[in-house]
Design a protein around this motif. Structure first.
Motif, PDB file in Angstrom:
ATOM      1  N   ALA A 299       0.834  -1.203   0.000  1.00 33.46           N
ATOM      2  CA  ALA A 299       0.000   0.000   0.000  1.00 33.46           C
ATOM      3  C   ALA A 299       0.862   1.245   0.000  1.00 33.46           C
ATOM      4  CB  ALA A 299      -0.914   0.001   1.213  1.00 33.46           C
ATOM      5  N   LEU A 300       0.257   2.327  -0.518  1.00 37.03           N
ATOM      6  CA  LEU A 300       0.908   3.637  -0.510  1.00 37.03           C
ATOM      7  C   LEU A 300      -0.085   4.580   0.140  1.00 37.03           C
ATOM      8  CD1 LEU A 300       3.285   5.383  -1.561  1.00 37.03           C
ATOM      9  CD2 LEU A 300       2.014   5.652  -3.681  1.00 37.03           C
ATOM     10  N   ILE A 301       0.333   5.210   1.246  1.00 38.12           N
ATOM     11  CA  ILE A 301      -0.579   6.134   1.902  1.00 38.12           C
ATOM     12  C   ILE A 301       0.101   7.480   2.063  1.00 38.12           C
ATOM     13  CG2 ILE A 301      -1.871   4.345   3.140  1.00 38.12           C
ATOM     14  CD1 ILE A 301      -0.191   4.915   5.580  1.00 38.12           C
ATOM     15  N   GLY A 302      -0.701   8.488   2.375  1.00 42.42           N
ATOM     16  CA  GLY A 302      -0.121   9.816   2.525  1.00 42.42           C
ATOM     17  C   GLY A 302      -1.183  10.884   2.392  1.00 42.42           C
ATOM     18  N   ALA A 303      -0.786  12.109   2.724  1.00 39.07           N
ATOM     19  CA  ALA A 303      -1.730  13.215   2.726  1.00 39.07           C
ATOM     20  C   ALA A 303      -2.270  13.483   1.321  1.00 39.07           C
ATOM     21  CB  ALA A 303      -1.043  14.463   3.257  1.00 39.07           C
TER      22      ALA A 303
ATOM     23  N   GLU B 224      -4.652   4.272  -0.713  1.00 40.72           N
ATOM     24  CA  GLU B 224      -5.883   4.459   0.063  1.00 40.72           C
ATOM     25  C   GLU B 224      -5.783   5.612   1.060  1.00 40.72           C
ATOM     26  OE1 GLU B 224      -8.834   4.221   0.939  1.00 40.72           O
ATOM     27  OE2 GLU B 224      -9.583   2.809  -0.537  1.00 40.72           O
ATOM     28  N   GLN B 225      -6.932   6.187   1.362  1.00 41.49           N
ATOM     29  CA  GLN B 225      -7.019   7.154   2.461  1.00 41.49           C
ATOM     30  C   GLN B 225      -7.536   6.478   3.710  1.00 41.49           C
ATOM     31  OE1 GLN B 225      -5.851   9.907   2.439  1.00 41.49           O
ATOM     32  NE2 GLN B 225      -6.031  10.915   0.448  1.00 41.49           N
TER      33      GLN B 225
ATOM     34  N   ALA C 230       2.767   1.158  14.812  1.00 36.60           N
ATOM     35  CA  ALA C 230       3.485   1.302  16.070  1.00 36.60           C
ATOM     36  C   ALA C 230       4.352   2.554  16.090  1.00 36.60           C
ATOM     37  CB  ALA C 230       4.355   0.063  16.309  1.00 36.60           C
ATOM     38  N   ASP C 231       4.761   3.002  14.928  1.00 31.74           N
ATOM     39  CA  ASP C 231       5.677   4.136  14.853  1.00 31.74           C
ATOM     40  C   ASP C 231       4.968   5.445  15.204  1.00 31.74           C
ATOM     41  OD1 ASP C 231       7.215   6.304  14.039  1.00 31.74           O
ATOM     42  OD2 ASP C 231       8.207   5.133  12.481  1.00 31.74           O
ATOM     43  N   GLN C 232       5.346   6.005  16.350  1.00 28.92           N
ATOM     44  CA  GLN C 232       4.614   7.141  16.872  1.00 28.92           C
ATOM     45  C   GLN C 232       4.703   8.374  15.966  1.00 28.92           C
ATOM     46  OE1 GLN C 232       2.576   6.747  19.249  1.00 28.92           O
ATOM     47  NE2 GLN C 232       1.877   8.859  19.183  1.00 28.92           N
ATOM     48  N   THR C 233       5.907   8.703  15.437  1.00 31.69           N
ATOM     49  CA  THR C 233       6.033   9.899  14.590  1.00 31.69           C
ATOM     50  C   THR C 233       5.142   9.789  13.374  1.00 31.69           C
ATOM     51  OG1 THR C 233       8.075   8.816  13.940  1.00 31.69           O
ATOM     52  CG2 THR C 233       8.288  10.941  15.059  1.00 31.69           C
ATOM     53  N   ILE C 234       5.183   8.621  12.767  1.00 30.68           N
ATOM     54  CA  ILE C 234       4.371   8.448  11.565  1.00 30.68           C
ATOM     55  C   ILE C 234       2.894   8.540  11.914  1.00 30.68           C
ATOM     56  CG2 ILE C 234       3.677   6.738   9.860  1.00 30.68           C
ATOM     57  CD1 ILE C 234       6.480   6.271   9.248  1.00 30.68           C
ATOM     58  N   ARG C 235       2.537   7.927  13.004  1.00 33.05           N
ATOM     59  CA  ARG C 235       1.134   8.002  13.437  1.00 33.05           C
ATOM     60  C   ARG C 235       0.660   9.451  13.514  1.00 33.05           C
ATOM     61  NH1 ARG C 235      -1.277   3.628  16.647  1.00 33.05           N
ATOM     62  NH2 ARG C 235      -2.591   5.193  17.602  1.00 33.05           N
ATOM     63  N   GLU C 236       1.447  10.262  14.179  1.00 31.28           N
ATOM     64  CA  GLU C 236       1.008  11.633  14.423  1.00 31.28           C
ATOM     65  C   GLU C 236       1.075  12.493  13.164  1.00 31.28           C
ATOM     66  OE1 GLU C 236       3.103  13.185  17.776  1.00 31.28           O
ATOM     67  OE2 GLU C 236       2.026  11.828  19.121  1.00 31.28           O
ATOM     68  N   ALA C 237       2.224  12.395  12.528  1.00 27.39           N
ATOM     69  CA  ALA C 237       2.439  13.332  11.430  1.00 27.39           C
ATOM     70  C   ALA C 237       1.624  12.991  10.182  1.00 27.39           C
ATOM     71  CB  ALA C 237       3.919  13.377  11.091  1.00 27.39           C
TER      72      ALA C 237
ATOM     73  N   GLY D 167     -12.367  11.427   0.631  1.00 23.82           N
ATOM     74  CA  GLY D 167     -11.138  11.567  -0.137  1.00 23.82           C
ATOM     75  C   GLY D 167     -10.038  12.299   0.600  1.00 23.82           C
ATOM     76  N   LEU D 168     -10.347  12.828   1.769  1.00 27.81           N
ATOM     77  CA  LEU D 168      -9.307  13.520   2.538  1.00 27.81           C
ATOM     78  C   LEU D 168      -8.648  12.523   3.489  1.00 27.81           C
ATOM     79  CD1 LEU D 168     -11.004  16.908   3.426  1.00 27.81           C
ATOM     80  CD2 LEU D 168      -9.829  16.193   1.351  1.00 27.81           C
ATOM     81  N   ASN D 169      -7.358  12.719   3.724  1.00 30.88           N
ATOM     82  CA  ASN D 169      -6.714  11.829   4.667  1.00 30.88           C
ATOM     83  C   ASN D 169      -7.099  12.263   6.084  1.00 30.88           C
ATOM     84  OD1 ASN D 169      -5.224  14.075   5.108  1.00 30.88           O
ATOM     85  ND2 ASN D 169      -3.280  13.007   5.180  1.00 30.88           N
ATOM     86  N   PRO D 170      -6.853  11.460   7.055  1.00 36.79           N
ATOM     87  CA  PRO D 170      -7.357  11.751   8.397  1.00 36.79           C
ATOM     88  C   PRO D 170      -6.983  13.150   8.903  1.00 36.79           C
ATOM     89  CG  PRO D 170      -6.564   9.514   8.316  1.00 36.79           C
ATOM     90  CD  PRO D 170      -6.244  10.125   6.990  1.00 36.79           C
ATOM     91  N   THR D 171      -5.755  13.571   8.679  1.00 38.87           N
ATOM     92  CA  THR D 171      -5.362  14.902   9.143  1.00 38.87           C
ATOM     93  C   THR D 171      -6.213  15.981   8.487  1.00 38.87           C
ATOM     94  OG1 THR D 171      -3.180  13.925   8.910  1.00 38.87           O
ATOM     95  CG2 THR D 171      -3.299  16.187   9.735  1.00 38.87           C
TER      96      THR D 171
END
Ligand SMILES: Nc1ncnc2c1ncn2[C@@H]1O[C@H](COP(=O)(O)OP(=O)(O)OP(=O)(O)O)[C@@H](O)[C@H]1O
Ligand SMILES: Nc1ncnc2c1ncn2[C@@H]1O[C@H](COP(=O)(O)OP(=O)(O)OP(=O)(O)O)[C@@H](O)[C@H]1O
Ligand SMILES: [Mg+2]
Ligand SMILES: [Mg+2]
Lengths: 391, 294, 325, 236, 241
Positions: D33-37, D193-194, D225-232, E168-172
């Motif tokens: 998977a590829l995730i991101g803003a 995915e979002q 588990a990775d906290q930075t990734i979780r938050e950011a 379509g928006l990510n959680p943030t």
């Protein structure tokens, strides 16, 4: 006025646009005249020879461009006089401009009655208006045996073709031919349905006012629906070689209205002694015997030539000289290869050439033969027409 | 009333001519979304090609139809990438640019034709131009010119062939997919450039063949294109742009209107009626007769 | 910014006003007069085509109707020109109102072809009516004063330009039209009435066109269906506007001047190559579309003032289904 | 074995650079998977692989052969399939025609009758609606057609761009079920995915993207588990 | 209870034979956030289109602020105070982000300068101010969704219809949008919202209305609705809640 040792002649005609076919025929006529004059060293005025130089301006089949062309030729090129457009529309826009600048113009082609009824002082024409010529062919047809009794007349809805159809109609009514159908159709359309209807009425004569492309369509449509009238009358367009080439043997025995053919019985002391001589020259220059539009255009040049000689005008004419030239043109009465040129000075044909004898011609063995009136007869009219199928 | 059967027959035959002009044009619009102003000029070039082939060889022009199709198919195939480039441009309004581009082509082609072929009108002779069939029974009299009948048959054949191509072949499936969604078609493996070129080639080829036919039935000339362009537009809009199945009906309607009007009304108003009808139909049904245009 | 503009504009205006006093060559004056006319026709066309996004292929009909209105009023009703001229604009405006009501509902090519069909129908009407003179056309009394027509054309076109500049570039109206061009349905939700705005822009485009037609008729003294109601005006307007740059005011001005100059020079001084003209013009149009899809002005703008004005850039095709149709 | 191997690719839209030197790979049979803003460049990455977005630099390999620079139809012919964002169906075609277009290429054409049957057995709903035009389907049904159409291509790798976008919860679950089922059947899957929660649950491996760069990677568990990734990036 | 701001009275909307919305009645009160739920194709967007004037109802009526508004065009309703966003976002692509919002601002600020000032204020609230100059087509999906909200807000509506602005928006991103919505509610805005993301809709809505096949199948507080067996079967699925 600049001093020149040659006449600078403006030519305004439709070298492009919808009317370019006709415009280029007029150009040939003007060109041939200039060529011939210059081959002889020029126009002889008081013993001195002045060659002519043509300056062209394309009217693009558009009145506004015609008017602009006139203005340019007169004010920038300082032409001595003008040889005019092919179509009536452009002529009507050019005429006021040449009137304004008092520069004489002869058009070798435009033949809508409208030009002459407007009575432009500086505008002349070598081809008589269609209402002048149209009647003659109808007369020739009514004299055939057995005399046709009914006629159907179709005109394409442009200024010239409509006037042709109307002229035929007036003449037919005057000659007591029964007009079973008179229709004006939009230009360029397939006329088959209309012709089918006409076939049902079985008129002896079908007469058509149209342009070259429409002539071809007309003949093919009649042939396709298998209707052969006893006589098929069209206008001068059929005398063009291209028409005969296009429809081949189907062009046989079609009648046309004209004022001149390459075999016309004319005699002249100026440039070409006979129509045949002119035709030979034309063939040499353009590989085309020339038709009556082209001839009219060459004759327009001759008319100027004669008038210039008469008043002894030299190139770079002043306004008063040009006024004199108009007077001289009004007095021109000369035999040319094209026939007699004589401009009317009053009435509905004002400044149109009324010296000519309208001719009825017929295509016989791919040649244009004059079949009327009697005085100009080259061959008897073939009538009735041979069925399309048995050709 | 005795004229009616003939009027109807003339209308149908005329309609056949309009089908030939419009059907391939409709196809390219549907697939490439380009309104090709040069449609009349392709017809004109085809007509002259037929004319000269006939003149040089003396053979009947109908024999050359396949040759002409292939020739012009190749030309269309080669021209299409430029149109594709214009249409897939990212600046301006590609729909409009495509229109203006072909408008430029049309002007250029006309100039070339006038230079090469001259101004005169001509005609293509064919063995079919001679005869006609006459039906004269039960008080009904109808004449059907052979060459026009051939034209109608040609129109129906082309229509059927295109229909088969689009609906029954895999290539056609790709073409239709391309027509509806270019990017998605690409994702399905449809080579949009090549398929577009094929379609444009087919269209140009058919138009050129149509030119030969028109030269046999009517006349040919360097300036003939414009008039046919007008009728192509007319039929295609009436049918619904890009809706192929509507073309025969729209063409027949147009032929009928012209035929009936010329016979029963004032012929000088024929074109007025034609344009008025186009206008009114567009108002009532903005996507053509069947509301199926794109 | 404004200061610079005035620096440029003022001398230009003075130059234009003084031109006939300096130049006595009537042909030259005629050419400039016609150039100004084309500028007027092009900017008027761009209002509906470039700003509102409706390609009007019947623009020439407004021109022709204006011309015929003046012809008929002057020649049959014997009205003086000064009274007849505004009537030309009014006729065109009313025609736009009547024609626009149904046609402006149409989209894209359908609108283009419907307007074109309408203009053809009007041409056919003029060909078959008596009051218009049918195919023979109509001749107006000649008043051949080049200065008069130059100034009249200048005033009308200059006035149109200023009016359009104000309405389209300085007032909300222009932005509203662009909103319609970009997304008519979306615009509705923002309180814009597309029907009304489109109609306004159609009429705004028609009125100056009709007036120019009127001036043309009186100037050329002869009108007929082939030349005044043909495709010429629409065709030229499209070419000029697209070449110059749609959806801007200066683009059509530049397009009109360049195309007209090219045409005139070619026509006047290279007339032996008439047919070449068609070939070159056609090729020029085609090539300019390939290499400058935003038109000359649009391309210059995006090259030298990036970000200043981007016309429509690539919007990816969204889901096929349109909402709320 | 790497089915997809992406090596430092960059993509520009005019002056805007959307991808900066990104590298990653997908192994055979994996669900990656590829995730991101939003705007991170996920769609652009998928497009770059398919040949829909031209590369400014970098290289993409499929089963060891270079495919970067190829036009989309050629890439697809290699067995790489994209279920695009927004479904992109052929609106005027019927459901069945939409599916058949999937088998346009030679590689899939021969067995299309068979694949069609399979697709219908996965989505019986589509068989019911086979003669309805695509534009009249509901969002979820359209998504099924899009997936079915991709399966018709007989793919080697199937890439999804936000398949759950705009779907009702019930549908979302169904789509995820289908993806997992395909995974079980051995297909290689690359998923954008979002819907991060669900995604992390099903993936074998996951990349995180931000501003056109890959900023993190790991298995679903590792990332959760990775906290930075979780938050950011995940907003968890 | 006070007169509701919006009343939907047995509204039906048919497309040919298809009843996209079937005899739906519901209300929205001043200051409330009402969530509209339902499976794909349930008729939510269609109902939005009827309320915002894009479709006239086949039968039934819409009453807004005591006025029957059924069949009135969208631009009139915008004046009355109804603002909406589109599920398929369609910005004026060729225009800048600022221009997009300026156009909407004309409704309340007919002068160009005023409208521009107003648009800047809106862009600052929605966090798009730094992108004001770029063409709208250059925005990401999140940006476009936010632009969509900005345009609706520029109308200064009293009632806002939001169609899947979070999808379509990510959680943030989604959280930021939710914050914005809650802020608007705090300022007194009434909102009707469609959204499939349960986390969002359950948290912000005061009340929910659930459609299925065009019919209303449930109505109530989020907690009530989540328990409703009909809703679970048609929409949430067994595992939910
Ligand atoms: N056609 C385009 N023209 C210009 N810029 C674009 C284009 N398409 C995408 N971009 C830009 O490229 C960047 C990456 O976009 P992309 O669509 O790949 O993001 P994404 O991660 O898929 O976002 P989302 O989650 O919203 O779908 C964004 O900044 C976007 O604005
Ligand atoms: N213009 C239209 N013509 C015909 N049918 C339509 C039209 N618009 C919507 N429909 C149909 O009406 C039904 C309801 O559609 P609507 O868009 O309102 O659903 P929705 O609840 O918004 O779904 P989603 O959650 O997927 O957005 C669907 O079956 C759809 O196909
Ligand atoms: Mg994306
Ligand atoms: Mg919806």
């Amino acid at each position: 006025q600049e001093a020149r040792n040659y006449f600078k002649v403006g030519v305004i005609t439709e070298l492009s646009g919808d009317l370019a076919t006709g415009g280029n025929i007029t150009k040939r006529g003007y060109d041939l005249w200039a060529q011939e004059v210059n081959a002889k060293g020029g126009i002889v005025i008081k013993g001195k020879k002045y060659p002519v130089k043509l300056v062209y301006a394309d009217a693009q089949s558009n009145p506004a461009a015609g008017a602009a062309a006139a203005e340019r030729l007169i004010t920038q090129e300082n032409v001595d006089f003008i040889l005019g457009p092919y179509s009536s529309g452009v002529t009507l826009a050019v005429a006021p401009v040449v009137d304004k600048y008092k520069v004489p113009m002869i058009t070798g082609s435009a033949e809508s009655p409208l030009i002459w009824t407007n009575k432009f002082y500086y505008t002349f024409g070598t081809i008589p208006p269609i209402n002048f010529t149209g009647a003659a062919s109808i007369k020739t047809l009514t004299e055939l045996k057995p005399a046709p009794k009914t006629i159907a007349i179709i005109g394409s809805n442009d200024a010239f073709s409509k006037a042709t159809a109307e002229a035929y109609k007036a003449a037919a009514e005057a000659a007591r031919l029964k007009v079973v159908k008179f229709s004006i159709v939009p230009s360029g359309q397939d006329m088959t349905p209309l012709l089918s209807a006409i076939r049902g009425m079985k008129p002896d004569v079908v007469a058509f006012g149209g342009h070259d492309e429409e002539h071809v369509k007309m003949v093919k449509a009649l042939r396709q629906i298998g209707y052969t009238p006893k006589a098929l009358l069209m206008h001068c367009g059929i005398t063009e070689k291209a028409f005969i080439d296009a429809v081949g043997k189907d062009s046989e025995q079609i009648f046309g209205t004209t004022c001149w053919t390459s075999t016309a019985n004319t005699k002249s002391k100026i440039l070409w002694p006979t129509a045949a001589a002119y035709s030979a020259a034309s063939r040499k220059a353009f590989n085309n015997p020339g038709d009556y539009t082209q001839g009219g255009c060459s004759a327009a040049g001759i008319a100027f030539q004669v008038a210039l000689q008469k008043i002894g005008a030299t190139p770079g004419m002043s306004e008063s000289m040009r006024a004199k030239l108009i007077k001289a043109l009004e007095e021109v009465d000369v035999q040319t290869f094209y026939g007699r040129v004589k401009f009317a000075t009053s009435g509905q044909y004002y400044h149109a050439n009324i010296g000519l004898t309208p001719l009825t011609v017929q295509i016989q063995n791919s040649k244009i033969m004059t079949v009327g009136p009697k005085a100009s007869l080259e061959a008897p009219a073939q009538y009735p027409m041979k069925d399309w199928k048995s050709r | 009333m005795e004229l009616l059967p003939q009027a109807l027959a003339d209308g149908i035959l005329l309609g056949g001519i309009y089908i030939t002009i419009a059907i391939a044009f409709s196809l390219t619009y549907g697939v490439m979304h380009v309104i090709d102003f040069a449609v009349g000029e392709w017809i004109m070039f085809g007509a002259f090609t037929g004319f000269y082939l006939n003149k040089w060889t003396g053979l009947d022009p109908f024999i050359f139809l396949p040759v002409i199709f292939i020739m012009y198919f190749v030309i269309g195939y080669l021209v299409q990438p430029v149109i594709h480039r214009v249409l897939s441009g990212t600046k301006g309004n590609p729909f409009l640019m495509g229109l203006v581009f072909t408008f430029g082509l049309a002007i250029m082609f006309r100039g070339i034709a006038l230079t090469v072929f001259g101004f005169y009108s001509s005609s293509i002779p064919s063995m079919f131009s001679e005869g006609s069939f006459t039906f004269d029974n039960y008080g009904i009299s109808v004449t059907i010119p052979t060459v026009r009948l051939v034209g109608l048959v040609y129109a129906l054949l082309i229509t059927a062939a295109l229909h088969f191509l689009l609906k029954k072949t895999n290539f056609g499936l790709g073409v239709r997919a391309l027509a509806q969604h270019k990017e998605a078609a690409g994702l399905m493996g449809v080579n949009s450039k090549r398929t577009g070129s094929y379609v444009y080639g087919i269209y140009v080829g058919i138009s050129a063949m149509t030119g030969v036919l028109l030269g046999c039935i009517l006349s040919i000339g360097a300036q003939m294109g414009n008039e046919y362009t007008i009728f192509a537009f007319f039929v295609v809009v009436l049918a619904g742009m890009g809706y192929l199945a509507g073309v025969p009906w729209a063409a027949m309607l147009l032929g009928m209107v012209q035929s009936i009007f010329m016979i029963y009304f004032n012929p000088s108003h024929t074109l007025l009626a034609v344009f008025a009808i186009l206008y009114v139909i567009l108002l009532i049904s903005p996507r053509g007769l069947f509301g199926r245009g794109v | 910014m404004k200061g610079i503009r005035i620096k440029w504009v003022l001398p230009l205006v003075l130059l234009l006003l003084a031109l006939p006093l300096v130049i006595h060559d009537t042909f030259f004056l005629r050419v400039i007069t016609e150039a100004i006319m084309w500028v007027g026709l092009a900017i008027a066309f761009d209002v509906i085509a470039g700003y509102t996004g409706y390609l009007n292929f019947g623009h020439g009909a407004f021109f022709g109707m204006g011309a015929y209105a003046i012809g008929i009023l002057m020649m049959q009703a014997h009205l003086p020109f000064a009274l007849a001229l505004p009537a030309g604009g009014v006729v065109a405006g009313i025609a736009a109102l009547i024609a626009g009501f149904p046609t402006l509902r149409l989209k894209g090519p359908y609108f283009a072809i419907a307007t074109w069909a309408l203009s053809r129908a009007i041409q056919q009407l003029a060909l078959t009516m008596d009051i218009t003179g049918g195919p023979d056309g109509m001749r107006l009394t000649a008043f051949l004063n080049p200065q008069f027509f130059y100034y009249l054309m200048l005033i009308v076109v200059g006035g149109t330009f200023i009016l359009l500049w104000f309405l389209l570039e300085c007032a909300p109206f222009g932005l509203k039209l662009k909103a319609i061009r970009e997304d008519e349905l979306g615009a509705k939700a923002l309180g814009l009435n597309p029907t009304k705005l489109k109609m306004q822009s159609f009429i705004l485009s028609a009125i100056p066109t009709g007036i120019l037609g009127g001036i043309y008729a009186y100037w050329i003294t002869f009108i007929d269906p082939a030349s005044t109601l043909g495709d010429m005006v629409s065709d030229q307007a499209v070419v000029m506007v697209v070449f110059g740059g749609m959806g801007t005011l200066l683009g059509p001005v530049i397009g009109a001047l360049l195309i007209f100059t090219f045409k005139t020079i070619f026509w006047a001084y290279l007339s032996d190559y008439q047919l070449l003209y068609l070939i070159i013009l056609g090729a020029l149009i085609a090539i300019s579309v390939v290499f400058m899809p935003n038109g000359l002005w649009g391309t210059l703008l995006s090259r030298y003032m990036p970000g200043k004005r981007e016309t429509k850039t690539d919007l990816e095709t969204e889901a096929p289904q349109e909402e709320g149709k | 074995m790497k089915v997809l191997d992406v090596t430092s690719i960059s993509v520009k839209y005019g002056n805007i650079q959307a991808l900066w030197d990104i590298s990653f790979s997908v192994k055979k049979g994996q669900l990656v998977a590829l995730i991101g803003a939003n705007g991170a460049g996920k769609t652009t990455t998928l497009k770059a692989i398919c040949g829909l977005a031209p590369l400014a630099s970098g290289r993409i390999e499929h089963n060891g052969g270079v495919i970067s620079g190829w036009p989309v139809h050629k890439v697809v012919d290699q067995g790489i399939t994209l279920v695009p964002e927004g479904r992109q169906l052929f609106p005027k075609m019927t459901v069945e025609e939409n599916l058949l277009v999937g088998a346009y290429l030679k590689r899939a054409h021969g067995k299309r009758a068979q694949t069609l049957k399979q697709v219908y057995s996965i989505f019986p709903r589509l068989e019911e609606r086979r003669n309805q035009t695509a534009e009249t389907l509901s969002g979820g049904e359209q998504q099924m057609v899009a997936i079915g159409r991709a399966l018709m291509q007989d793919p080697d790798v199937i890439m999804f761009d936000e398949p759950s976008l705009g779907l009702a919860p019930l549908m979302v679950r169904e789509v995820f079920n289908v993806i997992q089922e395909l995974h079980r059947q051995g297909l290689t899957i690359f998923l954008v995915e979002q819907n991060v929660h669900q995604t992390l649950k099903v993936t074998d491996y996951c990349y995180v993207m931000e501003n056109g760069r890959i900023v993190g990677e790991g298995t679903g568990k590792e990332l959760e588990a990775d906290q930075t990734i979780r938050e950011a990036y995940l907003g968890l | 209870m006070a007169e509701p701001l919006l009343k939907v009275n047995s509204v039906t909307k048919c497309f040919g034979g298809l009843m996209a919305v079937n005899n739906v009645t519901c209300q929205v009160h001043e200051g409330e956030i009402v969530g509209l739920l339902g499976p794909n194709g349930a008729g939510k967007t269609t109902l939005f289109n009827v309320i915002s004037g894009y479709y006239a109802p086949t039968s039934g009526s819409i009453v807004f602020k005591g006025q029957d508004i059924s069949g009135r065009p969208p631009y009139d309703l915008a004046k009355l105070g109804i603002g909406r966003t589109f599920q398929v976002v369609k910005p004026f692509a060729g225009l800048s982000v600022l221009e997009n919002v300026v156009i909407a601002s004309f409704l309340r600020h007919p002068k160009l300068a005023d409208a521009e000032k107003h648009a800047w204020r809106i862009l600052e609230t929605t966090g798009l101010a730094d992108r004001a100059g770029i063409p709208a087509s250059g925005l990401t999906l999140a940006g476009r969704k936010r632009l969509e909200i900005s345009k609706a807000l520029a109308l200064e509506p009293s009632f806002l219809l939001l169609d899947e602005v979070v999808a379509g928006l990510n959680p943030t991103e989604a959280d930021r949008t939710v914050e914005l919505i809650l802020k608007l509610k705090a300022e007194g805005m009434t909102i009707l919202i469609v959204e499939h993301i349960m986390r969002v809709i359950m948290n912000i809505s005061d009340r929910l209305v659930v459609l299925n096949f065009g019919e209303k199948i449930a109505e109530g507080t989020p907690a009530e609705v989540a328990e409703n067996p009909l809703v679970i079967e048609a929409y949430l699925g067994e595992a939910a809640a």
